[in-house]
Design a protein around this motif. Sequence first.
Motif: not given
Length: 266
Positions: A59-61, A87-88, A109-110, A155-156
Amino acid sequence: MRKLIHLFIFFILTGSSSILAQSISMSPTRLFFTGNPGEKVTQTVTLQNSSDKDYVFNLNYKDWAREEDGNKVYLEAGSSKTSNAAWLSTLENAVTVPAKSTKEIVVTMQIPANASKSTVTNSMLFFTQLPQQADQARIQNGIGIITLFEVGLHIFYTPPGNQKKSLDITNIAEVSNESAANKKVAVSIHNDGNTINDATVEFELTNTDNGKEIKLAAISISMLPNTDQVVQFSLPENISGNFLGVAIIKMAGSNDLRVGEKNFKF
């Protein structure tokens, strides 16, 4: 390890719910978060493996932006002004989806305490397939090229106060390209609302000499606030005559339409 990785070919699949060749599906393909600054919110995405083998994903952003022609450009996480990648989080950085099973991944999500109360943010969570021992053995033995896949989850984040859906047709014009076999018409659109807007764009032509109508296939779009997109429609071959062109935008979740007209002579 570096020589090994260079022999793998990756295919990125985004905006699609399935990888048919690998029998892996993801649902949903987009997560829409909302909440006030300082809140922590979670959603779940499910990977389903209908094949007879296990799959492992890292998993990576990434950040991403959409160009005016609709193509996505991928950026390093945190490099975009509207990034929410930082934030994720997930409980695991790698997940295994056993054969004939499903795997749920909780995405948290923080929302920062100082988050803007008006700015929509976005990022993408990639699930990158990792090679298994059998794949590595094949490469080491010089047998073929192993094809791996990346699945992108959009992701929104939309602030609770952002409720205005609006798209504006800013231009309708024939695309000038003498080398092209078919003529095209471009409809320029601006998202002047303050939220993500999914819509379909339709284009119809009426021959003003004989009344014959031509309705072209609708095109789906998804636009972030304050962005522009140009949607191109291919016209029938050998089209000739005087026409009235009508562009119609139908926004999802709304009965509000946007209509633009222009006269053409082909």
